[in-house]
Enzyme design. Structure first.
Site, mmCIF file in Angstrom:
data_model
loop_
_atom_site.group_PDB
_atom_site.id
_atom_site.type_symbol
_atom_site.label_atom_id
_atom_site.label_comp_id
_atom_site.label_asym_id
_atom_site.label_seq_id
_atom_site.Cartn_x
_atom_site.Cartn_y
_atom_site.Cartn_z
ATOM 1 N N ASP A 1 27.862 37.394 34.052
ATOM 2 C CA ASP A 1 28.596 38.495 32.966
ATOM 3 C C ASP A 1 28.082 38.688 31.632
ATOM 4 O O ASP A 1 27.693 37.598 31.036
ATOM 5 C CB ASP A 1 29.985 37.740 32.823
ATOM 6 C CG ASP A 1 30.990 39.108 32.460
ATOM 7 O OD1 ASP A 1 30.419 40.109 31.780
ATOM 8 O OD2 ASP A 1 31.908 39.106 32.832
ATOM 9 N N SER B 1 39.514 40.986 33.213
ATOM 10 C CA SER B 1 39.233 41.367 31.832
ATOM 11 C C SER B 1 40.238 41.121 31.083
ATOM 12 O O SER B 1 40.531 40.024 30.695
ATOM 13 C CB SER B 1 38.592 42.834 31.924
ATOM 14 O OG SER B 1 37.589 42.908 30.654
ATOM 15 N N HIS C 1 30.077 41.516 34.923
ATOM 16 C CA HIS C 1 31.687 41.799 34.871
ATOM 17 C C HIS C 1 32.199 42.413 36.104
ATOM 18 O O HIS C 1 33.290 42.605 35.914
ATOM 19 C CB HIS C 1 31.920 42.429 33.617
ATOM 20 C CG HIS C 1 33.103 42.499 33.094
ATOM 21 N ND1 HIS C 1 33.783 41.391 32.726
ATOM 22 C CD2 HIS C 1 34.007 43.257 32.620
ATOM 23 C CE1 HIS C 1 34.961 41.473 32.193
ATOM 24 N NE2 HIS C 1 35.068 42.803 32.193
#
Length: 744
Positions: free
Chosen positions: A684, A609, A716
């Site tokens: 995602d 991330s 994600h």
């Protein structure tokens, strides 16, 4: 059927403390087995029992928690413990009661926002007001579980009931279904109390950015006497559409997702107050400016409604006092950012008191502390040099507050202090990272803790912090799942290095068994962005140990911008993401290169991330410094990420485009000269796949070699008992292919 972990908990709680101490297994008593990635993610979990959502009943007598199964680590059942009888009971068996049917897309997305998308069975529950039972959502329907073991089904529909709640006195059940708020007396059919207005109007739900970035997962709030409900109305029509292709293994679903990217329009959020049947509905006056955030909504004990209104820039927070019968409002007080180049960190660390005052957390003087507000004047309650980071409980009768605070950067403890101000008392043991919750009257502590050599534990304590009974001792004895690997367990070493301005940056290092004269590769794990603190004295789990067992040094450093060190430590990221944190991490790499047991040509970096973004920026900034980089689900261009998070730190891209250009990982992507592995889930909905597809195109057009591993159907969160080992084995095959390996 009660399983072994539950039986162990029964013994712990029913046994006097003097008899509870277990004999820990020492390294000399065990032979270490190979710790593979397959075993790290298999059941039973190597951290031991990991109960979730432990709660005390309103009267403090009962303890309930969600306990995962020994043979299915991500499935949770509801258990209850009677402190008077000393007995545990499984209140709801998720497999026996659940239907197993597929959840709605809305519920799946809410679970992703709450970071529980990988869990199965029961993921949340709520006590009723008299402590006789709990409301349990399961597989899209609702159940009321009593402490005598009886379970009553409250709904049985094809649709999912989102955000279910029992009203404060337990007379009503409420939930969101098909974009409307429904309520009804417990045991009777609920009815919609808000209108049906099409696909773009939602009642009773928190909007996307509230769920994802503001830690606000609900969109309606019951008044204390059940006479009125405050309900959010969200108009998503101004929000831009991101066409998200959720690419799965056997097909692709296309979603037109309303996703407010930085600089674009947010949803229009309004607030209404109504009776439990929807009558007497009035609109709350949130002010003339509609481009605001509805940050928090609360009812005070006297029935007054309070609303926290945050401006779009997130530099000002107005506390509105609202008349729930008319919707009229006034500004009670305003909180400003601590410095000109900073923002307001939202929190839930406040409490409306019975005498009309407010206990309030603020960073106004540079570090989080508590203050009392009486409507006119502010009084400082705590005076800590290190931040207060959580409110645990308030005993208004005794005039005492309980809270979580930072100590020596690396530890977090529970403290007590007088409500009117005065010296604090630490209630927890040194050497651990602690958190805690209390019953509503703050008479009992439920403490959770861990340390580098102790996986998570939980216990009940009195208001002086003295332990009354273990909830989960989780002792590292011969029966613990981690016992076969204990002999090779490596304790982290801690230290600091100076940033370019002299600020001490804390690091953590785990070393494999090393031979004199040999140099070893380093696996550098980073996050780098605002929020998470990586380096502390908590249990780090088996994954880091598995990496060390492979012969790598494991290293992590908290750069400026990370949490729990106050405003001055976070502020350097303001309108400068991808700069100062990259330089701080570079200082860590240069420190590693000075160590004679480190191979300076074998520094590998990994992040997910924001950490994936950091991998890209680090490779771009310092070609040749790192042997390889792994970038997981990276934000590559901040104009693709959402408003509330991105604009908080970077400002409006329409006003400061140059800051966004400098922060982007796209313009200088072709500077990457070192081996890169890109990983992304192909469904995602948070860091949308376009972040990676744009990077992929840029690298291909620039003839820059790289490798990638994409996961169809994963969001994600790319994890699971089989997928996680696949990903981590892929990472280390990648490192092996480029010679980033331990010495022979």
């Amino acid at each position: 059927m009660r399983h072994l972990l539950a039986a162990a908990a029964i013994l712990a709680l029913a046994t006097p403390l003097a008899a509870q101490e277990s004999d820990p297994m020492t390294a000399e008593q065990s032979e270490s087995a190979d710790l593979t990635f397959e075993r790290v993610f298999a059941s039973p979990g190597l951290d031991g029992a990991s109960p979730r959502q432990a709660k005390l009943s309103p009267d403090g007598r009962y303890l309930t928690l969600l306990r995962n199964r020994e043979d299915e680590r991500e499935r949770y059942d509801l258990w209850g413990y009677d402190r008077e009888s000393g007995e545990w009971t499984m209140l709801v068996d998720s497999k026996a009661l659940g239907s197993g049917r597929e959840l709605s897309e809305d519920e799946k997305m809410q679970r992703e926002r709450a970071r529980v998308g990988n869990l199965r069975g029961i993921i949340t529950y709520q006590w009723n007001s008299d402590g006789s039972g709990v409301l349990v959502p399961l597989d899209g329907d609702l159940y009321l579980a009593k402490l005598d073991g009886t379970v009553t089904r409250l709904t049985n529909t094809e649709e999912s009931e989102l955000n279910p709640k029992l009203s404060p006195e337990g007379r009503y059940v409420s939930f969101v279904r098909d974009r409307q708020l429904w309520t009804g007396p417990v045991g009777e059919d609920a009815q919609p109390i808000t209108p049906k207005e099409g696909e773009l109007i939602r009642w009773g739900e928190a909007e996307f950015v509230a769920q994802e970035e503001m830690a606000r997962l609900t969109g309606y709030w019951w008044g204390p006497k059940e006479e009125r409900i405050a309900v959010q109305r969200t108009d998503e029509s101004p929000v831009g559409v991101v066409t998200r292709a959720a690419i799965g293994a056997t097909g692709t679903k296309v979603y037109d997702q309303r996703y407010p990217v930085a600089g674009s329009d947010n949803a229009i959020v309004e607030l209404f107050v109504m009776d439990p049947d929807g009558g007497n509905r009035v609109k709350v006056d949130l002010g003339e400016e509609t481009d605001i955030y509805l940050a928090r909504v609360d009812w005070a004990p006297d029935g007054t409604l309070y609303v926290q209104r945050q401006n779009r820039e997130q530099t000002r927070l107005d506390m509105l006092r609202v008349d729930p019968s008319t919707g009229a409002s006034e500004v009670w007080f305003t909180e400003e950012a601590a410095t000109e180049d900073y923002w307001i960190n939202l929190s839930d660390n406040y409490r409306f008191l019975k005498d009309g005052r407010l206990l309030w957390w603020s960073e106004r003087e540079g570090v989080g502390n508590f203050y009392l507000f009486d409507g006119s004047n502010w009084t400082r309650v705590t005076d800590r040099a290190e931040p207060v980071i959580g409110l645990t409980g308030v005993d208004q009768d005794a005039g005492r507050i309980y809270y979580q605070g930072v100590e020596n950067v690396l530890e977090r403890h529970i403290y007590a202090a007088p409500l009117e101000g005065g010296a604090e008392t630490r209630l927890t043991e040194a050497g651990f990272v602690h958190s805690a919750v209390m019953d509503k009257d703050a008479q009992t502590l439920l403490v959770s803790r861990s340390a580098p050599d102790q996986p998570p534990q939980s216990y009940l304590a009195d208001t002086d912090g003295d332990r009354l009974a273990w909830v989960e001792e989780n002792a590292l004895d011969a029966d613990h799942p981690y016992a076969p690997y204990l002999a090779s367990h490596v304790m982290p070493q801690y230290g600091t290095i100076p940033a370019e301005d002299g600020t001490p940056l804390h690091y953590m290092m785990l070393k494999p068994e090393m031979e004199p004269g040999k140099q070893y590769p380093v696996f550098i794990m980073h996050y780098g962005g605002p929020g998470p603190q990586i380096v502390d004295r908590s249990w780090k789990g088996a994954l880091a140990q598995a990496i060390v067992d492979k012969g790598y040094i494991y290293f992590a450093l908290d750069n400026r911008g990370s949490a729990n060190r106050g405003v001055a430590f976070e502020q350097p990221l303001y309108r400068a993401m991808g700069g100062v944190e990259v330089r701080d991490q570079k200082a860590g790499a240069e420190f590693l290169r000075t160590l004679d047991y480190v191979d300076p040509a074998k520094l590998a970096i990994y992040g997910w991330s924001y950490g994936g973004y950091m991998t890209l920026k680090r490779l771009q900034a310092d070609p040749g410094l790192y042997a390889a980089g792994i970038s997981g689900a990276p934000v590559t261009r901040w104009g693709l990420y959402d408003t509330h998070y991105t604009e908080r730190f970077m400002g409006d891209p329409n006003e400061v485009p140059e800051a966004y250009e400098a922060a982007s990982a796209i313009p200088n992507a072709t500077n990457i000269a070192d081996p890169l592995l890109l990983i992304h889930g192909m469904a995602d909905d948070n860091v949308v796949f376009e972040n990676s597809s744009e990077l992929i195109a840029k690298l291909q057009e620039g003839n820059v070699p790289f490798e990638m591993m994409l996961y169809p159907g994963y969001t994600h969160r790319v994890s699971g008992e089989n997928i996680s080992p696949h990903m981590w084995n892929t990472i280390f095959r990648f490192l092996d292919s480029y010679g980033v390996t331990p010495p022979e």
